[in-house]
Design a protein around this motif. Sequence first.
Motif, PDB file in Angstrom:
ATOM      1  N   TRP C 265      -7.480 -11.007   8.098  1.00 54.84           N
ATOM      2  CA  TRP C 265      -6.122 -10.757   8.567  1.00 54.84           C
ATOM      3  C   TRP C 265      -6.022  -9.258   8.703  1.00 54.84           C
ATOM      4  CZ3 TRP C 265      -7.607 -12.363   3.775  1.00 54.84           C
ATOM      5  CH2 TRP C 265      -7.450 -11.443   2.737  1.00 54.84           C
ATOM      6  N   SER C 266      -5.055  -8.799   9.472  1.00 55.36           N
ATOM      7  CA  SER C 266      -4.862  -7.354   9.621  1.00 55.36           C
ATOM      8  C   SER C 266      -4.117  -6.827   8.402  1.00 55.36           C
ATOM      9  CB  SER C 266      -4.047  -7.059  10.872  1.00 55.36           C
ATOM     10  OG  SER C 266      -4.732  -7.538  12.009  1.00 55.36           O
ATOM     11  N   TYR C 267      -4.619  -5.745   7.862  1.00 58.71           N
ATOM     12  CA  TYR C 267      -3.937  -5.105   6.731  1.00 58.71           C
ATOM     13  C   TYR C 267      -3.170  -3.905   7.244  1.00 58.71           C
ATOM     14  CZ  TYR C 267      -3.119  -2.355   2.556  1.00 58.71           C
ATOM     15  OH  TYR C 267      -2.516  -1.624   1.566  1.00 58.71           O
ATOM     16  N   ARG C 268      -1.914  -3.807   6.915  1.00 59.73           N
ATOM     17  CA  ARG C 268      -1.075  -2.723   7.426  1.00 59.73           C
ATOM     18  C   ARG C 268      -0.356  -1.954   6.334  1.00 59.73           C
ATOM     19  NH1 ARG C 268       1.066  -6.134  12.624  1.00 59.73           N
ATOM     20  NH2 ARG C 268      -0.886  -5.952  13.783  1.00 59.73           N
ATOM     21  N   GLY C 269      -0.844  -2.050   5.116  1.00 57.34           N
ATOM     22  CA  GLY C 269      -0.200  -1.346   4.006  1.00 57.34           C
ATOM     23  C   GLY C 269      -0.804   0.028   3.793  1.00 57.34           C
ATOM     24  N   PRO C 270      -0.503   0.636   2.654  1.00 53.32           N
ATOM     25  CA  PRO C 270      -1.008   1.977   2.356  1.00 53.32           C
ATOM     26  C   PRO C 270      -2.529   2.013   2.266  1.00 53.32           C
ATOM     27  CG  PRO C 270       0.116   1.020   0.447  1.00 53.32           C
ATOM     28  CD  PRO C 270       0.338   0.085   1.592  1.00 53.32           C
TER      29      PRO C 270
END
Lengths: 278, 278, 278, 278
Positions: C265-270
Amino acid sequence: MSADRADPGRARGEDWWSTEIIEMRPGMIRLRGYPIESLIGRVSFPAMIWLMLRGELPSAAQADLLGAALGAAVDHGPQAPSIAIARMAATCGVGINSAMASAINVLGDVHGGAGEQALALFGEIAADMDAGTALAHAVAAGLERRMPDGSGYVPGFGHRFHPVDPRAPRLLALAREAARAGVVGGRFADIAEALEGAIAARKGKPIPLNIDGATAVIYGELGFPPALTRGLFVLSRSVGILAHAWEQSQQDARNKGPLPREWLWSYRGPGPRDLPGR
Amino acid sequence: MSADRADPGRARGEDWWSTEIIEMRPGMIRLRGYPIESLIGRVSFPAMIWLMLRGELPSAAQADLLGAALGAAVDHGPQAPSIAIARMAATCGVGINSAMASAINVLGDVHGGAGEQALALFGEIAADMDAGTALAHAVAAGLERRMPDGSGYVPGFGHRFHPVDPRAPRLLALAREAARAGVVGGRFADIAEALEGAIAARKGKPIPLNIDGATAVIYGELGFPPALTRGLFVLSRSVGILAHAWEQSQQDARNKGPLPREWLWSYRGPGPRDLPGR
Amino acid sequence: MSADRADPGRARGEDWWSTEIIEMRPGMIRLRGYPIESLIGRVSFPAMIWLMLRGELPSAAQADLLGAALGAAVDHGPQAPSIAIARMAATCGVGINSAMASAINVLGDVHGGAGEQALALFGEIAADMDAGTALAHAVAAGLERRMPDGSGYVPGFGHRFHPVDPRAPRLLALAREAARAGVVGGRFADIAEALEGAIAARKGKPIPLNIDGATAVIYGELGFPPALTRGLFVLSRSVGILAHAWEQSQQDARNKGPLPREWLWSYRGPGPRDLPGR
Amino acid sequence: MSADRADPGRARGEDWWSTEIIEMRPGMIRLRGYPIESLIGRVSFPAMIWLMLRGELPSAAQADLLGAALGAAVDHGPQAPSIAIARMAATCGVGINSAMASAINVLGDVHGGAGEQALALFGEIAADMDAGTALAHAVAAGLERRMPDGSGYVPGFGHRFHPVDPRAPRLLALAREAARAGVVGGRFADIAEALEGAIAARKGKPIPLNIDGATAVIYGELGFPPALTRGLFVLSRSVGILAHAWEQSQQDARNKGPLPREWLWSYRGPGPRDLPGR
């Protein structure tokens, strides 16, 4: 970004499930940016809960206060539908996870929502205060909306069973202590106490803060939004649900019903009848 | 095949969820190849259930027999954990779908699995017969595996509450009728009756066929595999679960517990104690 | 009344679970007053559903119309969260009942509630007509409440995917047919068609009746209250949920995720970070 | 004992729900004998979990080790069916408790049971050692039962995705540290390491301890029975389930499916066909 970005379908699929919570590659797991092996054993379980829900780590004192509120609401006995369901489910031949799920599922607006509603009320009052209204007036206005004619139910106050819920004063004292130590601001504790006084004045009798109101004070002090209050209650009550499902599963009951096995139920429908001529 | 096959990612994603049950395009829905508008109003609800589970349409007589079995097991009253859970959940502030889910979830191996186990036993005996063993011997061998020392539980027979479960003889009569009409073969009815006789001989008292055994006979006659028997039971009992959740929701109870509100539960744990010195 | 009324505790306990649906004694089961053995094989499965929910038996024609509506909504494919959940759950090592429960549980206000909302709207319009308002005016007033500024969502109309939902015109035709035969009154069909016309006029394009609106027409014609519409949808969709859980369980997947196994999945956090100094 | 023991019915009803976990009277709640207000704020959340499940309070070091294991397994991302289900459910119009329940429900034998199976294996080996068998022989015998021909799956070892699961060595190090400090005995850590070595020898390649095996080591060291391991995993994973349901609910998706909205699924059933002549 793990997708082979040269494959637009795969990238689209992977983006469909994007999250800010967890990043993974083979041999690597990061939660909110922290390598999981750096968290394990270094932050407490309540701090992990906070990190997962809020994105940042709490201070140790914040985590302890969260843990105290989580620990306070773990159980209210087998008369609570959630606990009774856990025990009955445990005798029906399903896994302990499924027994827990059937029980957690009923922590709805009525069984699990009072804390959320209480914190929403506290938040309305806090917003009024931010706009310059004094505490007493903001509280009076909040109550007016809930008890327009002096009667009505105020979420977070009063208990069918306990004249004073022994968990509430203890939690409120912890909130006060944390405020004195600078861990939290103390405003939600003020609001709850002012509400308690104003309700008593209106009703002419004490309707004390209950567990839902007291945990709402703490969750609000710690900055959780009202909707997460119900989620935190689920994490808390899951402990009692598990304990009761487990205790029940250690006995040999099969398909435990709500009443002793030799009892039935009262039937109040139509008397015996024949099918209409067909 | 709806994917733009020039996009391998999309094709891979769509293949991940492939099914033989339903095909859709904008304005088009086909179930097992049949346009849905050609099915609606032309096949009965049990026939739709059959088509969805088996891939082909049943004859009208087969669908009627399936419907009779589905109708027979809809309810067994509020002492059944599934029904009690539905009623309690309906007072907790969740949707009627969630009240049903908590209840359906407990139709596990013990509460919902006897039919599956009965049909598995019937099937073992039928397989023995296919291999040339006579009915009486195949039944004796099957019982030997379940009651090696003359005691033990045989799924599908006996009832804690009913000396004779009134649903079972009626369902068996329907199976016999269908066999006479050539709708089914009748072998599972033979096996169930032979088992009933052999169990009575071993136990020295009648342990009659129950609802689980009787529906297993019909589902077996109709060619359903044992594991689907539990699924069919869920469809059937869901009706009673819905009826009870609905009846309960028309009353004004909140957080209905298992016992009258003014009762508690017996506590049998340790007496009052202080925290160890800390 | 089965309790030994000389024991007030037992009577109180049995009254706590009173119901008008089912009466039982050893060897006897009556549903709404009818001995169950007189119902089995004599009334169709939809007629049993009706009896359980309404307390009286329907005519055969009413039962058939109910069955048609129940059959129409059994499935909408694996892109529906309920169906996807059933399939994923079936690979996780739980019983088929639990796989179904996880799926049924999500048929909430958004996924399962449009029929209920549509029938509530139809009922408001019918009530206006009872009070003397003409159909066109009652429809206009109902729309005004839902689309005050010409935009907004009207439950029961329009579909994200189907320009025309093929189930809706077929169900409406069945309702019309039943009205001509005197089985139902036809008023809800009139209301739905008038709404469809008025929405198109306001929007400047057709927003046709969908499956939720069409089943709401039939359930309303048959006299079901809006809240039961969701319960009936659960009974209907449970069929597709079971079919997909079953199909999935025949394959060998373990812990089926939403995307092909080799995708993430795409990770978009820090980005990666160290624990604050501790 | 709260019942009016002069009323035998009430006493029987209250005994039906007896428990050793919680005692209540108006204004009083005791957990395992401890007044709840003496526990709140004095014992950590993991210590409350321990008390509820085991009946006695742990030492602070035991509670910390339990908390570390609980914190380690909170999430494994949206490819896990439990997490995906939580996110999809959150878009369907159900409460956050119901979204969590649908997800927790699938932590079954396959998705949530490996820790339980691993601890059962460790326990068999420990029992052999209690009977005088040396570690290496007990491990070999345990493996022989799981991998009779050198192949097969050993619960708690190996990972589809991670060559080395980064959580496992960290948890094992914590268990070792606790053993050195005398908090636990260290035997389960020995067993797990011996198993890891023996599996590698048999397979000719490393199949390292995974999160299920590593948490099983800790839960076993702390004295939890295998069946509770699954319950503890539910408490742990519930945190990730809540975090993902919450993140999803902050977006505006409705009825989120498993694939991007514009995709379908592959249909592999029969081609279009007409109803058989009827």
